[in-house]
Design an enzyme around this catalytic site. Structure first.
Site, PDB file in Angstrom:
ATOM      1  N   LYS A 109     -18.593  -1.384  -2.898  1.00  0.00           N
ATOM      2  CA  LYS A 109     -18.899  -1.908  -4.227  1.00  0.00           C
ATOM      3  C   LYS A 109     -19.734  -3.188  -4.182  1.00  0.00           C
ATOM      4  CE  LYS A 109     -14.682  -4.618  -4.894  1.00  0.00           C
ATOM      5  NZ  LYS A 109     -15.345  -5.923  -4.892  1.00  0.00           N
ATOM      6  N   THR A 110     -19.464  -4.058  -3.186  1.00  0.00           N
ATOM      7  CA  THR A 110     -20.253  -5.295  -3.091  1.00  0.00           C
ATOM      8  C   THR A 110     -21.712  -4.969  -2.825  1.00  0.00           C
ATOM      9  OG1 THR A 110     -18.314  -6.457  -2.237  1.00  0.00           O
ATOM     10  CG2 THR A 110     -20.440  -7.529  -1.934  1.00  0.00           C
TER      11      THR A 110
ATOM     12  N   ASP B  84     -17.635  -8.021 -11.247  1.00  0.00           N
ATOM     13  CA  ASP B  84     -16.936  -7.501 -10.078  1.00  0.00           C
ATOM     14  C   ASP B  84     -15.428  -7.501 -10.364  1.00  0.00           C
ATOM     15  OD1 ASP B  84     -16.414  -6.622  -7.523  1.00  0.00           O
ATOM     16  OD2 ASP B  84     -16.658  -8.584  -6.583  1.00  0.00           O
ATOM     17  N   GLU B  85     -14.683  -6.595  -9.730  1.00  0.00           N
ATOM     18  CA  GLU B  85     -13.220  -6.529  -9.871  1.00  0.00           C
ATOM     19  C   GLU B  85     -12.813  -6.533 -11.351  1.00  0.00           C
ATOM     20  OE1 GLU B  85     -11.576  -5.851  -7.330  1.00  0.00           O
ATOM     21  OE2 GLU B  85     -12.229  -6.938  -5.549  1.00  0.00           O
TER      22      GLU B  85
ATOM     23  N   GLN C 151      -6.477  -0.168  -8.176  1.00  0.00           N
ATOM     24  CA  GLN C 151      -6.172  -1.379  -7.419  1.00  0.00           C
ATOM     25  C   GLN C 151      -5.864  -2.565  -8.333  1.00  0.00           C
ATOM     26  OE1 GLN C 151      -8.253  -2.070  -3.495  1.00  0.00           O
ATOM     27  NE2 GLN C 151      -9.788  -0.738  -4.423  1.00  0.00           N
TER      28      GLN C 151
ATOM     29  N   ARG D  88      -5.699  -0.446   3.344  1.00  0.00           N
ATOM     30  CA  ARG D  88      -6.134  -1.563   4.211  1.00  0.00           C
ATOM     31  C   ARG D  88      -6.392  -1.078   5.629  1.00  0.00           C
ATOM     32  NH1 ARG D  88      -8.326  -3.703   0.846  1.00  0.00           N
ATOM     33  NH2 ARG D  88      -7.714  -1.832  -0.292  1.00  0.00           N
TER      34      ARG D  88
END
Length: 736
Positions: free
Chosen positions: A33-34, A217-218, A248, A594
């Site tokens: 995503k970044t 973002d987020e 998330q 993770r």
């Protein structure tokens, strides 16, 4: 342009090159995503759709903002210094600095961090002669911040009772104090920036016309006010490009509103919803497990992670007899991985609650393995634990000036800095300890008397009983009960009692009657050693310990998720509410994703938690993972218990009772009790899930069983009477 677009997969490419319209990008864990956000900005600038100063990009951490700026600099020959890319708080600060007069702030206004804000509230309460036990400063800070994050000034807060009215009054007085002193707290930055844009049309129109492209973002972590701030800026015709993952969203306790994603899709009539589902982090089995868990959540926008990296290794699962054995097993697996050449810094040990770390840290300490607690303190370094240890040190040695100074006014008992300074001067002149000086009179005399009371009350007690008495008599437990966020601290104090229990058990200090005993001085030395040794420096190859919340955004080659038990993970506070359970499941989804290569999940049949031994059911998350993805490593369990197979083998049973598999089925758990999967055949009318009657506790349902013959016992949920373990050789249970 082709250089930075090359390598994007089709959904990433589609997201980056979308026309200037509102868009929602559902970016799964590890889906890049970044890269998409940064490349989108570069593409807008490269194609002339926006200049560097016509883009506003909002993220949640300074680290993420810096990474975006660094990547942009590598993509384009531009100076990124003046670009509006930063956190909500950072951008609001920038806006208020530029328009401080219109915002009603001095040019050089200062920002209060959380500690500064708490200190300011304490000053206010003292100036107003407000009882800080009835209105704890931290509670007031949380109340004020909560109102601000909801966009409410004091006059807009509804108060239905005297207590709330008083808190609103304190909110109003706090605002006036901040205004006089020219300071703002973090929540104020956002609220004041929102109000500035809302009421000042020229400033609002300026920024609406300047920022034609707003990227977020987020997005799943935005709260109500942050979303309103974004809507206000975008209402002049800008395109909102929101990237997030509803699976998330794990910060509801901080005010995050996962519903903002659905609201955005509806309110802005978003036609462009793109799902980034290809994962570049984890092997296939790990992703399949994550997908299988999260699909049990009903309120989600939906996506399915996949990878072309292959299935990888199965997920290793382990059932331990107790939490100490679980910790030892984890240590052995870590050693094995290190022996295979995996660096410890590429391994993470996750837990749901901070209090769990004590047993894990002790096992690592005993094995000589360096570790680092990420985003937190080691157990014996935590504030509440150090306070308790200071009281214990005064019992062992009342002349310990360091311990005396730490707790002479904690919990607060009206002994100020001036009084302490005078006490220190007197002690220095008399060449005696602070305790001895305090006994002579003055404000600290009552504290010296408290030390005497503690010493008398604990004389002849075992070490765990001594710790328990200190926590109560000192007022530490009562103090943390008044804090809105004191539950974690109370759990750590309970865990200190467990630490004392474990210490005497390991040391083998048992008296003639079989009662545990222990040496307080030895325990204090043990605590100091565990706090001070195996400290991992920045360059050390250290295992990473952290809560699951702290792990978000990180990734490791090997991940251990410990304590997967009902009531712990998922947490007992969540299982009664659909929203709470769904948040816990999202938390498990974050934990699983993770891991890059290896994932270990474990639980313990019994665990010392909150000062009590708990008999645990395995977490429902085990059953939500397809059996074919798991590799069970559980050995035959000894210590007087029948062998346990987590996947379907019956217990050795006593006559009259059929034992079900250890693993629960959670397809439709009844509200009154957690019921085990029924055994294939009954014997004597008693089985897992059977309703039974007890002479004292009334009617209940059997939810667990263990042992054989005369050692057989069952766990029964008696509703209001609680869950109890009963020996079948003693208890008279009648089938209902």
């Amino acid at each position: 342009m082709s250089s930075f677009l090359s390598g994007l997969n089709p959904p990433q490419h589609a997201a980056v090159t979308l026309p200037p319209q509102h868009a929602l990008i559902l970016a799964g864990a590890g889906s890049g995503k970044t890269r998409v956000l940064t490349t989108r900005i570069a593409w807008l600038i490269q194609t002339g759709q926006a200049g560097p100063h016509g883009v506003l990009a909002v993220t949640f951490t300074n680290k993420a903002a810096k990474e975006m700026l660094t990547r942009l600099s590598a993509m384009l020959p531009i100076n990124t210094r003046g670009m509006w890319i930063g956190t909500f708080h950072g951008l609001c600060n920038r806006l208020l600095r530029a328009h401080h007069r219109d915002a009603g702030l001095p040019q050089l206004f200062q920002i209060l961090d959380s500690a500064d804000q708490l200190a300011a509230i304490k000053r206010l309460l003292k100036a107003l002669n407000v009882d800080d036990e009835k209105f704890p400063p931290r509670d007031i800070a949380n109340f004020i911040n909560g109102q601000k994050e909801a966009g409410l000034r004091p006059d807009a807060v509804e108060a239905w009772d005297d207590y709330t009215r008083k808190r609103v009054e304190l909110y109003r007085e706090y605002e006036a104090q901040c205004l006089r002193e020219g300071v703002v707290d973090f929540a104020e930055l956002l609220l004041r920036a929102y109000e500035l844009l809302q009421r000042n049309e020229p400033i609002r129109l300026h920024y609406q016309s300047r920022f034609r492209h707003i990227l977020v973002d987020e997005f799943q972590d935005t709260n109500v006010l942050q979303y309103r701030w974004l809507k206000l800026l975008a209402s002049g015709g800008a395109s909102l490009f929101c990237v997030g993952d509803d699976d998330q969203s794990i910060y509801a306790f901080r005010g995050a509103e996962v519903g903002n994603m659905r609201d955005f899709e509806r309110e802005f009539r978003v036609d462009n919803v793109i799902r980034l589902e290809q994962n570049y982090r984890s092997h296939g089995n790990i992703l399949d497990a994550a997908n299988a868990i999260i699909k049990h959540n009903a309120a989600r926008l939906g996506k399915n992670l996949w990878t072309d990296a292959g299935s990888g290794e199965p997920i290793r699962a382990y059932e331990a007899f107790n939490d100490t054995e679980e910790a030892r097993w984890i240590v052995e697996e870590i050693k094995s991985l290190a022996g295979e050449g995996l660096a410890r810094r590429e391994m993470a040990l996750l837990y749901r609650s901070n209090a769990q770390s004590r047993v894990l840290e002790h096992a690592l300490f005993s094995a000589g393995l360096p570790y680092r607690v990420y985003g937190g303190l080691r157990f014996f370094e935590r504030q509440e634990v150090k306070h308790a240890l200071a009281y214990l040190r005064l019992i062992a040695n009342p002349d310990d000036d360091g311990a005396f100074l730490r707790v002479v006014n904690f919990p607060a008992r009206g002994i100020g800095a001036r009084s302490i300074e005078q006490l220190q001067d007197a002690a220095k002149n008399a060449k005696v300890s602070l305790y001895a000086t305090a006994q002579g009179g003055g404000k600290a005399a009552a504290f010296a008397a408290l030390v005497d009371k503690l010493r008398a009350a604990t004389e002849g007690l075992t070490l765990p009983e001594t710790v328990e008495q200190v926590l109560e008599i000192s007022g530490l437990r009562a103090h943390y009960r008044t804090e809105k966020e004191g539950q974690d601290r109370l759990a750590n104090l309970d865990e200190l009692v467990n630490a004392a229990e474990s210490f005497v058990a390991e040391e083998g200090n048992v008296d003639a009657e079989g009662e545990v005993s222990g040496d307080l001085a030895a325990f204090l030395s043990h605590a100091s050693l565990e706090a001070g040794e195996h400290q991992a420096g920045e360059g050390d190859d250290a295992l990473q310990l952290m809560t699951v919340h702290s792990a978000k955004g990180l990734e490791f080659d090997a991940v251990f998720i410990s304590g997967l038990e009902e009531g712990l993970f998922p947490h007992e506070n969540s299982v009664r509410e659909d929203k709470g359970l769904e948040e816990e499941r999202r938390l498990m989804y974050v934990a699983v994703t993770r891991a890059r290569k290896r994932l270990y999940i474990s639980h313990a049949q019994t665990r010392m938690l909150h000062g009590q031994t708990r008999y645990n059911l395995p977490s429902r998350f085990f059953d939500e993972i397809p059996e074919g993805l798991l590799k069970w490593l559980t050995p035959k369990l000894a210590r007087g218990h029948a062998a346990v197979s987590p996947r379907g083998t019956s217990f050795g049973a006593s006559p009259g009772l059929t034992f079900a598999p250890r693993r629960p089925s959670w397809a439709a758990p009844p509200p009154a009790a957690v019921v085990r999967r029924t055994a294939e055949k009954e014997a004597g009318g008693l089985r897992i899930g059977q309703n039974v009657q007890h002479a004292k506790f009334g009617q209940g349902v059997i939810v667990n069983a263990e042992g054989a013959g005369s050692d057989a016992r069952v766990q029964v949920n008696f509703g209001r009477e609680g869950v109890k373990w009963l020996a079948l050789s003693v208890a008279k249970l009648t089938p209902v």
